[in-house]
Design a protein around this motif. Structure first.
Motif, PDB file in Angstrom:
ATOM      1  N   ARG A 179      39.212  46.727  48.013  1.00 35.06           N
ATOM      2  CA  ARG A 179      38.677  46.142  48.919  1.00 35.06           C
ATOM      3  C   ARG A 179      38.032  47.047  49.160  1.00 35.06           C
ATOM      4  NH1 ARG A 179      43.367  45.559  51.060  1.00 35.06           N
ATOM      5  NH2 ARG A 179      44.149  46.917  52.671  1.00 35.06           N
ATOM      6  N   TRP A 180      38.274  48.516  49.712  1.00 32.45           N
ATOM      7  CA  TRP A 180      37.396  49.551  49.579  1.00 32.45           C
ATOM      8  C   TRP A 180      36.064  49.700  48.995  1.00 32.45           C
ATOM      9  CZ3 TRP A 180      41.607  54.140  51.043  1.00 32.45           C
ATOM     10  CH2 TRP A 180      42.677  53.307  52.169  1.00 32.45           C
ATOM     11  N   LEU A 181      36.190  49.268  47.756  1.00 29.62           N
ATOM     12  CA  LEU A 181      35.084  49.489  47.184  1.00 29.62           C
ATOM     13  C   LEU A 181      33.815  48.786  47.507  1.00 29.62           C
ATOM     14  CD1 LEU A 181      36.832  48.734  43.487  1.00 29.62           C
ATOM     15  CD2 LEU A 181      36.393  51.307  44.497  1.00 29.62           C
ATOM     16  N   PRO A 182      32.471  49.638  46.622  1.00 30.67           N
ATOM     17  CA  PRO A 182      31.475  48.446  47.466  1.00 30.67           C
ATOM     18  C   PRO A 182      31.061  47.344  46.748  1.00 30.67           C
ATOM     19  CG  PRO A 182      31.075  51.401  46.215  1.00 30.67           C
ATOM     20  CD  PRO A 182      32.605  50.769  46.131  1.00 30.67           C
ATOM     21  N   LEU A 183      30.543  46.320  47.567  1.00 28.73           N
ATOM     22  CA  LEU A 183      30.582  45.022  47.052  1.00 28.73           C
ATOM     23  C   LEU A 183      30.005  44.796  45.216  1.00 28.73           C
ATOM     24  CD1 LEU A 183      31.016  42.097  47.797  1.00 28.73           C
ATOM     25  CD2 LEU A 183      28.457  42.416  48.616  1.00 28.73           C
ATOM     26  N   ALA A 184      29.012  45.974  44.697  1.00 26.68           N
ATOM     27  CA  ALA A 184      28.803  45.857  43.593  1.00 26.68           C
ATOM     28  C   ALA A 184      29.379  46.029  43.011  1.00 26.68           C
ATOM     29  CB  ALA A 184      27.343  46.603  43.472  1.00 26.68           C
ATOM     30  N   MET A 185      30.468  47.027  42.922  1.00 26.21           N
ATOM     31  CA  MET A 185      31.625  47.222  42.091  1.00 26.21           C
ATOM     32  C   MET A 185      32.997  46.025  41.651  1.00 26.21           C
ATOM     33  SD  MET A 185      33.058  51.307  41.820  1.00 26.21           S
ATOM     34  CE  MET A 185      32.404  52.329  41.555  1.00 26.21           C
ATOM     35  N   ARG A 186      32.835  45.962  42.921  1.00 26.65           N
ATOM     36  CA  ARG A 186      34.362  44.753  43.457  1.00 26.65           C
ATOM     37  C   ARG A 186      33.338  43.814  42.211  1.00 26.65           C
ATOM     38  NH1 ARG A 186      35.264  43.507  48.563  1.00 26.65           N
ATOM     39  NH2 ARG A 186      33.298  44.279  49.196  1.00 26.65           N
ATOM     40  N   SER A 187      32.302  43.204  42.010  1.00 27.49           N
ATOM     41  CA  SER A 187      31.654  42.187  41.233  1.00 27.49           C
ATOM     42  C   SER A 187      31.928  42.305  39.853  1.00 27.49           C
ATOM     43  CB  SER A 187      29.929  42.053  42.092  1.00 27.49           C
ATOM     44  OG  SER A 187      30.031  41.294  42.918  1.00 27.49           O
ATOM     45  N   LYS A 188      31.662  43.735  39.569  1.00 28.69           N
ATOM     46  CA  LYS A 188      31.436  43.944  37.968  1.00 28.69           C
ATOM     47  C   LYS A 188      32.696  43.621  37.849  1.00 28.69           C
ATOM     48  CE  LYS A 188      28.747  47.737  35.611  1.00 28.69           C
ATOM     49  NZ  LYS A 188      28.565  48.690  35.613  1.00 28.69           N
ATOM     50  N   ARG A 189      33.617  44.324  38.209  1.00 29.06           N
ATOM     51  CA  ARG A 189      35.179  44.639  37.522  1.00 29.06           C
ATOM     52  C   ARG A 189      34.917  43.249  37.341  1.00 29.06           C
ATOM     53  NH1 ARG A 189      38.796  49.140  40.497  1.00 29.06           N
ATOM     54  NH2 ARG A 189      37.625  50.581  39.801  1.00 29.06           N
ATOM     55  N   ILE A 190      35.190  42.051  38.732  1.00 27.83           N
ATOM     56  CA  ILE A 190      35.475  40.955  38.684  1.00 27.83           C
ATOM     57  C   ILE A 190      34.676  39.583  37.640  1.00 27.83           C
ATOM     58  CG2 ILE A 190      35.563  38.427  39.519  1.00 27.83           C
ATOM     59  CD1 ILE A 190      37.126  40.107  41.391  1.00 27.83           C
ATOM     60  N   GLU A 191      33.274  40.947  37.582  1.00 32.68           N
ATOM     61  CA  GLU A 191      32.947  39.601  35.951  1.00 32.68           C
ATOM     62  C   GLU A 191      33.528  40.225  34.702  1.00 32.68           C
ATOM     63  OE1 GLU A 191      30.957  37.189  35.931  1.00 32.68           O
ATOM     64  OE2 GLU A 191      30.546  37.337  37.816  1.00 32.68           O
ATOM     65  N   ARG A 192      33.968  41.743  34.634  1.00 24.68           N
ATOM     66  CA  ARG A 192      34.391  42.300  34.081  1.00 24.68           C
ATOM     67  C   ARG A 192      35.582  41.632  32.729  1.00 24.68           C
ATOM     68  NH1 ARG A 192      33.125  47.812  34.767  1.00 24.68           N
ATOM     69  NH2 ARG A 192      36.067  47.916  35.390  1.00 24.68           N
ATOM     70  N   LYS A 193      36.845  40.725  34.269  1.00 25.51           N
ATOM     71  CA  LYS A 193      37.685  40.623  34.113  1.00 25.51           C
ATOM     72  C   LYS A 193      37.155  38.981  33.379  1.00 25.51           C
ATOM     73  CE  LYS A 193      40.072  43.572  35.245  1.00 25.51           C
ATOM     74  NZ  LYS A 193      40.478  44.562  34.489  1.00 25.51           N
ATOM     75  N   ILE A 194      36.812  37.922  34.232  1.00 28.80           N
ATOM     76  CA  ILE A 194      36.039  36.277  34.089  1.00 28.80           C
ATOM     77  C   ILE A 194      35.190  36.950  32.426  1.00 28.80           C
ATOM     78  CG2 ILE A 194      34.605  35.228  34.221  1.00 28.80           C
ATOM     79  CD1 ILE A 194      34.702  35.704  37.071  1.00 28.80           C
TER      80      ILE A 194
END
Ligand SMILES: Nc1ncnc2c1ncn2[C@@H]1O[C@H](COP(=O)(O)OP(=O)(O)O)[C@@H](O)[C@H]1O
Ligand SMILES: [Mg+2]
Length: 235
Positions: A179-194
């Motif tokens: 949750r400390w990561l910038p929003l764009a980086m979190r979203s990118k990680r989630i997309e990678r997992k998906i």
């Protein structure tokens, strides 16, 4: 102390054995596999990970920490697609982590997504269920390791999937809290997992011609069927 050693576990993963809670059919207890100790696990990792303390290899401790963290950051929405975690109990097989046991409307224990896809393919029903899990993952930005097909179970009502529930593999492997990561980086990680989840589904589909269920994980060892009312089983 709860006695588990005389009961047959209903499933096992790479690290843990899963038992139906002897006093509560809607909960399960996960203990370390006696044939694969924390020390074995650390040895298998190799350098430099094997320098970490033994406790850092304990999935139960890690899961409790991650679940408490997610409970406070995501809140009640989390449990639409993630099993509840209820903390530790003492058992004759060591400390056991208690979680919500996911059952179908007929009271049987939910099978893994891997088993469902192996048996039925990527049906329209399953495509919808995977897509709503992914939408939820995006909307709530839930940090996870790779979403493995044997760490997701399919809760059924008859032959329809009611919902997919992630029962293992949550949290972020990196040192910086997700949750400390910038929003764009979190979203990118989630997309990678998906994207990775869909790849795993397609790779399993391509193996469906084989005779034998692939790999060691994802099948139940037994499926008890106590009489549990529908409302309780799917709530
Ligand atoms: N809460 C649950 N509800 C239903 N089945 C579960 C639940 N937790 C685990 N299982 C079953 O047990 C198996 C192993 O559990 P898991 O937590 O993934 O262990 P490990 O940490 O060893 O991988 C899963 O693949 C699944 O079939
Ligand atoms: Mg697992």
């Amino acid at each position: 102390m709860l006695l588990l050693a005389q009961i047959a576990p209903f499933a096992q993963g790479g690290n843990r054995l899963c038992f139906v809670h002897p006093n509560d059919p809607l909960r399960c207890i996960k203990v370390r596999r006696p044939d694969f100790s924390l020390a074995d696990r650390r040895r298998k990792k190799g350098f430099p990970k094997n320098l970490r303390p033994l406790s850092s290899f304990d999935d139960n401790l890690e899961e409790l920490r991650v679940m408490a963290d997610l409970d406070s950051s995501v809140g009640e929405h989390l449990y639409q697609h993630v099993s509840h975690c209820y903390g530790f109990v003492t058992t004759d097989m060591g400390p056991g982590l208690v979680s919500e046991l996911i059952r179908n409307d007929d009271g049987s224990i939910a099978e893994t997504l891997k088993k469902y896809i192996w048996d039925h393919g990527f049906t329209e029903d399953c495509q919808l269920a995977v897509s709503s899990l992914c939408d939820h993952w995006r909307a709530q930005r839930i940090p996870s390791r790779d979403l493995l097909l044997h760490n997701i179970v399919t809760q059924m009502a008859g032959s329809s999937i009611v919902r997919l529930v992630v029962i293992d593999g949550l949290g972020s492997p990196s040192l910086v809290p997700f949750r400390w990561l910038p929003l764009a980086m979190r979203s990118k990680r989630i997309e990678r997992k998906i994207a990775n989840l869909y790849q795993r589904i397609h790779s399993l589909l391509s193996q469906r011609g084989q005779e034998k269920f692939p790999g060691y994980h994802g099948l139940l060892l037994h499926n008890d069927r106590p009489e549990i009312p529908f409302a309780e089983a799917v709530k």
